[in-house]
Design an enzyme around this catalytic site. Structure first.
Site, PDB file in Angstrom:
ATOM      1  N   SER A 182      11.605  18.598 -24.991  1.00  0.00           N
ATOM      2  CA  SER A 182      11.898  17.188 -24.745  1.00  0.00           C
ATOM      3  C   SER A 182      13.033  17.035 -23.727  1.00  0.00           C
ATOM      4  CB  SER A 182      12.204  16.475 -26.064  1.00  0.00           C
ATOM      5  OG  SER A 182      12.229  15.076 -25.901  1.00  0.00           O
ATOM      6  N   ASP A 281       1.178  13.552 -27.560  1.00  0.00           N
ATOM      7  CA  ASP A 281       2.510  13.240 -27.043  1.00  0.00           C
ATOM      8  C   ASP A 281       2.374  12.192 -25.939  1.00  0.00           C
ATOM      9  OD1 ASP A 281       5.081  13.185 -26.038  1.00  0.00           O
ATOM     10  OD2 ASP A 281       5.030  15.224 -25.240  1.00  0.00           O
TER      11      ASP A 281
END
Length: 337
Positions: A182, A281
């Site tokens: 991330s 995602d």
């Protein structure tokens, strides 16, 4: 039990009575008195140094006092034991300098999520992990985190004034990697770009970088990103919180490496890259576009894409014992070794 409950109720009452200055729902609340409530932090946990009940040893080290940068190191117990028995024929292992996720404003190298993940990771892979504790926003705004992580990589390469024994004894300086999830994957990209223009101490070269579910974004929606309300989406709100002075805003090349005028990806300072994406995602399309852009940039390294179906953002950190998380760890093992 009653005392604990009472203290909790008093804490909630105090938070409710304070005046809110800014909020990103489900993520963070910032109050006018300067206090910050991070809504998705996992608890801090201690390292497991020479703990026979685990297969991995971990310990915390200080990289810099000013600015404050530290790290948690992980290595398989068998590697430590082997080194004490084979002084003359010691085989060193790759070094992974890792940058944790959390939007640049929450989570930690010392928190339960990443600690549990690296206990699993290092039990499978013969590697020395250096999980970096960098300064968080909004107390310390970007680009401080980028600077901290670069300093941590330099510390690994050069050892500093007081070299860390695990790094010296077990780390192979010919096999230094970086990685992150991330926001940490965003950091890994930026560190790899910096390694292309700035030398590391003692001639150390960065071999590779892996980027899992990279936090990249931009002002123009791509792929399945919604058009309506794009500027008020969580990635935009978080970026304005952690780097309000960023030239170009959300289109700063640190966040949007594909924006017009961004430094060419051919300048990546490593020889291979692994881009990991997950089907569920919301940032998957950005990750795939990044991978394709690297391949088409003229960069002389090798780019690889690892796609997982049926999973969401940073699933492997939240559930490291799942089947797909183990598949991902084994893919990292191939990449590192």
């Amino acid at each position: 039990m009653m005392v604990t409950r009472l203290l909790f109720m008093l804490f909630i009452s105090a938070m409710d009575s304070k005046e809110l200055e800014r909020e990103i729902p489900t993520l963070v609340r910032i109050y006018k008195d300067g206090s910050i409530e991070r809504l998705q932090n996992s608890p801090f946990v201690a390292p497991n140094l020479e703990d026979d009940s685990t297969t991995v040893s971990s310990k915390d080290v200080i990289i810099s006092e000013n600015p404050p940068i530290s790290a948690r190191l992980y290595i398989k117990n068998t590697i430590i034991k082997r080194s004490s028995q084979e002084h003359n024929n010691l085989k060193k292992v790759p070094v992974l300098v890792y940058f944790h996720g959390g939007g640049f404003f929450f989570e930690s190298a010392f928190n339960e999520l990443h600690h549990n993940y690296f206990n699993k990771f290092a039990s499978v892979i013969d590697v020395l992990v250096v999980s970096v504790e960098y300064r968080l926003a909004p107390e310390t705004l970007l680009p401080a985190a980028y600077e901290d992580c670069w300093e941590a990589l330099k510390w690994v390469a050069g050892g500093g004034a007081n070299p860390e024994p695990w790094v010296v004894k077990h780390g192979d300086m010919n096999r230094v990697f970086i990685g992150g999830d991330s926001a940490g994957a965003n950091i890994a990209h930026n560190i790899a770009m910096r390694a292309g223009v700035e030398a590391l101490p003692k001639g150390v070269k960065l071999v590779g970088a892996f980027m899992s579910h990279s936090y990249f974004y931009g002002s123009e929606p791509v792929g399945s990103e919604p058009v309506a309300g794009h500027e008020q989406s969580a990635p935009c709100l978080v970026w304005s919180l952690v780097y309000p002075s960023a030239p170009g805003g959300i289109d700063n090349p640190s966040m949007n490496p594909l924006v017009a005028g961004a430094p060419s990806l051919r300048g990546l300072g490593c020889s291979k890259i692994l881009v990991c994406v997950a089907a569920q995602d919301p940032m998957t399309d950005r990750g795939v576009l990044y991978y394709e852009a690297v391949r088409n940039s003229g960069w002389l390294g090798r780019a690889e894409l690892f796609h997982v179906d049926g999973e969401g953002h940073a699933f492997h950190i939240h559930n490291p014992n799942s089947y797909n998380a183990m598949k991902m760890i084994l893919r990292f093992k191939d990449f590192l070794q």
